[in-house]
Scaffold this motif. Structure first.
Motif, PDB file in Angstrom:
ATOM      1  N   VAL A  57       0.876  -1.170   0.000  1.00  0.00           N
ATOM      2  CA  VAL A  57       0.000   0.000   0.000  1.00  0.00           C
ATOM      3  C   VAL A  57       0.913   1.220   0.000  1.00  0.00           C
ATOM      4  O   VAL A  57       1.820   1.324   0.836  1.00  0.00           O
ATOM      5  N   TRP A  58       0.683   2.129  -0.933  1.00  0.00           N
ATOM      6  CA  TRP A  58       1.530   3.321  -1.047  1.00  0.00           C
ATOM      7  C   TRP A  58       0.721   4.548  -0.638  1.00  0.00           C
ATOM      8  O   TRP A  58      -0.425   4.717  -1.068  1.00  0.00           O
ATOM      9  N   ILE A  59       1.330   5.399   0.172  1.00  0.00           N
ATOM     10  CA  ILE A  59       0.682   6.632   0.629  1.00  0.00           C
ATOM     11  C   ILE A  59       1.584   7.791   0.227  1.00  0.00           C
ATOM     12  O   ILE A  59       2.758   7.845   0.604  1.00  0.00           O
ATOM     13  N   VAL A  60       1.036   8.710  -0.562  1.00  0.00           N
ATOM     14  CA  VAL A  60       1.793   9.849  -1.078  1.00  0.00           C
ATOM     15  C   VAL A  60       1.206  11.118  -0.488  1.00  0.00           C
ATOM     16  O   VAL A  60      -0.009  11.345  -0.577  1.00  0.00           O
ATOM     17  N   GLY A  61       2.043  11.961   0.113  1.00  0.00           N
ATOM     18  CA  GLY A  61       1.543  13.207   0.670  1.00  0.00           C
ATOM     19  C   GLY A  61       2.544  13.872   1.580  1.00  0.00           C
ATOM     20  O   GLY A  61       3.745  13.573   1.558  1.00  0.00           O
ATOM     21  N   ASP A  62       2.030  14.786   2.408  1.00  0.00           N
ATOM     22  CA  ASP A  62       2.862  15.447   3.406  1.00  0.00           C
ATOM     23  C   ASP A  62       2.177  15.309   4.761  1.00  0.00           C
ATOM     24  O   ASP A  62       1.368  14.395   4.953  1.00  0.00           O
ATOM     25  N   ASP A  63       2.469  16.199   5.691  1.00  0.00           N
ATOM     26  CA  ASP A  63       1.878  16.080   7.019  1.00  0.00           C
ATOM     27  C   ASP A  63       0.424  16.526   7.060  1.00  0.00           C
ATOM     28  O   ASP A  63      -0.272  16.269   8.053  1.00  0.00           O
ATOM     29  N   ALA A  64      -0.048  17.183   6.003  1.00  0.00           N
ATOM     30  CA  ALA A  64      -1.415  17.714   6.004  1.00  0.00           C
ATOM     31  C   ALA A  64      -2.388  16.886   5.177  1.00  0.00           C
ATOM     32  O   ALA A  64      -3.563  16.755   5.549  1.00  0.00           O
ATOM     33  N   GLU A  65      -1.924  16.346   4.047  1.00  0.00           N
ATOM     34  CA  GLU A  65      -2.834  15.646   3.146  1.00  0.00           C
ATOM     35  C   GLU A  65      -2.110  14.512   2.440  1.00  0.00           C
ATOM     36  O   GLU A  65      -0.876  14.506   2.337  1.00  0.00           O
ATOM     37  N   CYS A  66      -2.891  13.563   1.924  1.00  0.00           N
ATOM     38  CA  CYS A  66      -2.283  12.422   1.247  1.00  0.00           C
ATOM     39  C   CYS A  66      -3.311  11.723   0.375  1.00  0.00           C
ATOM     40  O   CYS A  66      -4.515  11.993   0.448  1.00  0.00           O
ATOM     41  N   ILE A  67      -2.812  10.816  -0.451  1.00  0.00           N
ATOM     42  CA  ILE A  67      -3.651   9.862  -1.177  1.00  0.00           C
ATOM     43  C   ILE A  67      -3.156   8.461  -0.853  1.00  0.00           C
ATOM     44  O   ILE A  67      -1.990   8.273  -0.490  1.00  0.00           O
ATOM     45  N   VAL A  68      -4.044   7.499  -0.978  1.00  0.00           N
ATOM     46  CA  VAL A  68      -3.686   6.089  -0.828  1.00  0.00           C
ATOM     47  C   VAL A  68      -3.749   5.443  -2.201  1.00  0.00           C
ATOM     48  O   VAL A  68      -4.725   5.615  -2.943  1.00  0.00           O
ATOM     49  N   ILE A  69      -2.709   4.719  -2.554  1.00  0.00           N
ATOM     50  CA  ILE A  69      -2.697   3.932  -3.785  1.00  0.00           C
ATOM     51  C   ILE A  69      -2.837   2.462  -3.404  1.00  0.00           C
ATOM     52  O   ILE A  69      -1.952   1.897  -2.756  1.00  0.00           O
ATOM     53  N   ASP A  70      -3.960   1.882  -3.747  1.00  0.00           N
ATOM     54  CA  ASP A  70      -4.302   0.472  -3.495  1.00  0.00           C
ATOM     55  C   ASP A  70      -4.546   0.191  -2.007  1.00  0.00           C
ATOM     56  O   ASP A  70      -3.610  -0.093  -1.247  1.00  0.00           O
ATOM     57  N   ALA A  71      -5.809   0.267  -1.622  1.00  0.00           N
ATOM     58  CA  ALA A  71      -6.220  -0.006  -0.242  1.00  0.00           C
ATOM     59  C   ALA A  71      -6.402  -1.508  -0.076  1.00  0.00           C
ATOM     60  O   ALA A  71      -7.483  -2.052  -0.281  1.00  0.00           O
TER      61      ALA A  71
END
Length: 208
Positions: free
Chosen positions: A27-41
């Motif tokens: 599972v990959w999570i892209v973002g910073d300390d405020a917001e993110c997206i999840v790639i493949d839950a």
């Protein structure tokens, strides 16, 4: 703050064509300390929610709709209300897990923005009809799902998959990326475009 990539490994099962197999997913999570997206839950909603933490989850982006890659979406959505995004060519697979739930569509060339970083959607059919990869040029990274692994293309021996199609996708849409691009896969270890490109002829000869 510059976007970062976090990796979470979850474990569960994959089922298709009457068979079930145990496996681990990235599972990959892209973002910073405020917001993110999840790639493949994948598999474990509680673990994914813990990794997201207090950040705003902008969306759950699916590389494809095999059940091991989307099974935790409902659990993540129950506490975040984040939308799920999937290429519509994989709707037939989505419906086997979520027959009554909707997702938003992905399209080739679509851009996703998170934490000042842009990811491009690359449609790479073959492992499944709606398989996509997400390319973050500024991070030098490609999230390849099950299209490209360390050691070759994803499996094509099951329903809705096709070996010549995945080879075409990899050849025309992935191996054209910079050789230093890090390939962050759906299962197992990462690789680079430059590492995999020389083995193209061997993949073709080996078939699926």
């Amino acid at each position: 703050m510059v976007a970062r990539i976090d990796n979470l490994v979850t474990a569960g099962t994959f089922s298709l064509d009457g068979g079930t197999w145990e496996l681990e997913n990235n599972v990959w999570i892209v973002g910073d300390d405020a917001e993110c997206i999840v790639i493949d839950a994948a598999h474990d909603a509680a673990a994914i929610l813990k990794a997201v933490g207090g950040r705003k989850l902008l969306g759950i982006y699916c590389t494809h709709a095999h059940n091991d890659h989307i099974g935790a979406i409902a659990g993540v959505q129950s506490l975040t209300q984040a939308s799920a995004y999937l290429h519509p060519a994989d709707d037939v697979l989505w419906a086997t897990v979520y027959p009554d739930a909707a997702h938003l569509p992905l399209a080739n060339g679509q851009r996703i923005s998170v934490a000042g970083t842009e990811l491009e959607v690359i449609h790479t059919p073959g492992h499944s009809p709606g398989a996509v990869c997400f390319y973050a040029a500024s991070l030098g990274s490609l999230f390849s799902g099950d299209t490209l692994f360390h050691g070759g293309p994803g499996a094509t021996g099951r329903s809705y998959s096709d070996f010549p199609t995945i080879i075409e996708s990899i050849t025309t849409r992935l191996l054209t990326l910079p050789a230093a691009t890090v390939v962050l896969t759906g299962h197992g270890e990462s690789t680079t475009i430059g590492t995999e490109a020389p083995d193209l002829e061997a993949w073709i000869a080996r078939g699926h």
